[in-house]
Design a protein around this motif. Structure first.
Motif, PDB file in Angstrom:
ATOM      1  N   LEU A 151      28.834  47.697  37.020  1.00  0.00           N
ATOM      2  CA  LEU A 151      29.822  46.711  37.471  1.00  0.00           C
ATOM      3  C   LEU A 151      31.154  47.365  37.817  1.00  0.00           C
ATOM      4  CD1 LEU A 151      29.460  43.617  35.133  1.00  0.00           C
ATOM      5  CD2 LEU A 151      29.444  43.618  37.618  1.00  0.00           C
ATOM      6  N   ASN A 152      31.521  48.398  37.078  1.00  0.00           N
ATOM      7  CA  ASN A 152      32.820  49.049  37.257  1.00  0.00           C
ATOM      8  C   ASN A 152      32.660  50.557  37.040  1.00  0.00           C
ATOM      9  OD1 ASN A 152      32.278  48.730  34.522  1.00  0.00           O
ATOM     10  ND2 ASN A 152      34.431  48.586  33.972  1.00  0.00           N
ATOM     11  N   TRP A 187      37.136  50.492  32.790  1.00  0.00           N
ATOM     12  CA  TRP A 187      38.416  49.828  32.545  1.00  0.00           C
ATOM     13  C   TRP A 187      39.049  50.460  31.327  1.00  0.00           C
ATOM     14  CZ3 TRP A 187      34.764  45.284  32.667  1.00  0.00           C
ATOM     15  CH2 TRP A 187      34.639  44.769  33.953  1.00  0.00           C
ATOM     16  N   ALA A 239      34.975  39.913  29.318  1.00  0.00           N
ATOM     17  CA  ALA A 239      35.509  40.604  30.502  1.00  0.00           C
ATOM     18  C   ALA A 239      34.379  41.020  31.442  1.00  0.00           C
ATOM     19  CB  ALA A 239      36.337  41.817  30.089  1.00  0.00           C
ATOM     20  N   GLU A 258      33.672  39.505  35.190  1.00  0.00           N
ATOM     21  CA  GLU A 258      33.543  40.399  36.346  1.00  0.00           C
ATOM     22  C   GLU A 258      32.234  40.123  37.084  1.00  0.00           C
ATOM     23  OE1 GLU A 258      34.808  43.504  38.937  1.00  0.00           O
ATOM     24  OE2 GLU A 258      35.881  42.301  37.456  1.00  0.00           O
ATOM     25  N   ASN A 274      32.589  36.926  39.067  1.00  0.00           N
ATOM     26  CA  ASN A 274      33.408  37.146  40.265  1.00  0.00           C
ATOM     27  C   ASN A 274      32.661  37.884  41.366  1.00  0.00           C
ATOM     28  OD1 ASN A 274      35.675  35.854  39.290  1.00  0.00           O
ATOM     29  ND2 ASN A 274      36.508  37.713  38.381  1.00  0.00           N
ATOM     30  N   ASN A 275      31.673  38.678  41.007  1.00  0.00           N
ATOM     31  CA  ASN A 275      30.975  39.520  41.981  1.00  0.00           C
ATOM     32  C   ASN A 275      29.492  39.242  42.070  1.00  0.00           C
ATOM     33  OD1 ASN A 275      33.163  41.430  42.801  1.00  0.00           O
ATOM     34  ND2 ASN A 275      33.229  41.678  40.594  1.00  0.00           N
TER      35      ASN A 275
END
Length: 187
Positions: free
Chosen positions: A113-114, A118, A172, A176, A179-180
């Motif tokens: 995802l990231n 983060w 979180a 995420e 949102n995606n």
């Protein structure tokens, strides 16, 4: 003023460093941007992974565990620490095996995802959080001894999950994903 224009603090010396397998406690003397000398304590931890596990349009959760820090049993996505110099996808597979009894052949897709992680940064936690989505093979029968909860991957299920999920890191990663979701999963 931009972030790059912000004044930096100087580390004058490190007066304590205590290492354990779980964390490193550091005490330092710092000088702030006004020249004031400060004692500063911080903790460094290995990075973390939180894994949103989905099978046939259901979020899959391991059995809830007692969390000593909050003094209660909590619902959490599978997750754990990422040892230094270990590929994150390998850790994801190990966590899923440990927490859900899933082996790597039962993972259809692992989607970061990231990829940059983060920052979780305060004096008592300096680490990065990496979120993943894992789609399990639809024909794989999960062992009920490992399963703590399931929630449908729909508006009602997500709304209920957001009420039940108290872990900030899990929330979180879920937010995420929400949102995606279309672009990441193709649903």
């Amino acid at each position: 003023m931009t972030f790059s224009d912000s004044p930096f603090w100087k580390t004058l010396n490190r007066f304590v460093e205590m290492r354990s397998p779980w964390l490193t406690l550091i005490g330092e003397h710092l000088e702030d941007h006004h020249g004031k000398r400060l004692d500063y304590w911080r903790i460094e931890k290995a990075d973390s992974a939180v894994i949103v596990t989905i099978q046939q349009d259901f979020f899959i959760f391991p059995k809830p565990l007692y969390r000593p820090g909050v003094g209660e049993v909590t619902l959490d996505f599978p997750g754990g620490r990422i040892p230094p110099d270990t590929p994150r996808e390998n850790v994801v597979r190990e966590i899923l095996h440990r927490e859900l009894g899933v082996d790597e052949t039962q993972c259809d897709r692992i989607i970061p995802l990231n990829p940059q992680g983060w920052s979780i940064n305060s004096s008592f936690s300096n680490q990065k959080l990496y979120g993943f989505i894992v789609e399990l093979a639809p024909n794989f029968n999960l062992d009920s001894d490992f399963i703590g909860a399931t929630y449908p991957v729909d508006t009602q299920g997500i709304c209920q999950l957001l009420q039940d999920l108290t872990c900030l890191q899990c929330r979180a990663v879920l937010l995420e994903l929400i949102n995606n979701y279309q672009s990441l999963c193709g649903f």
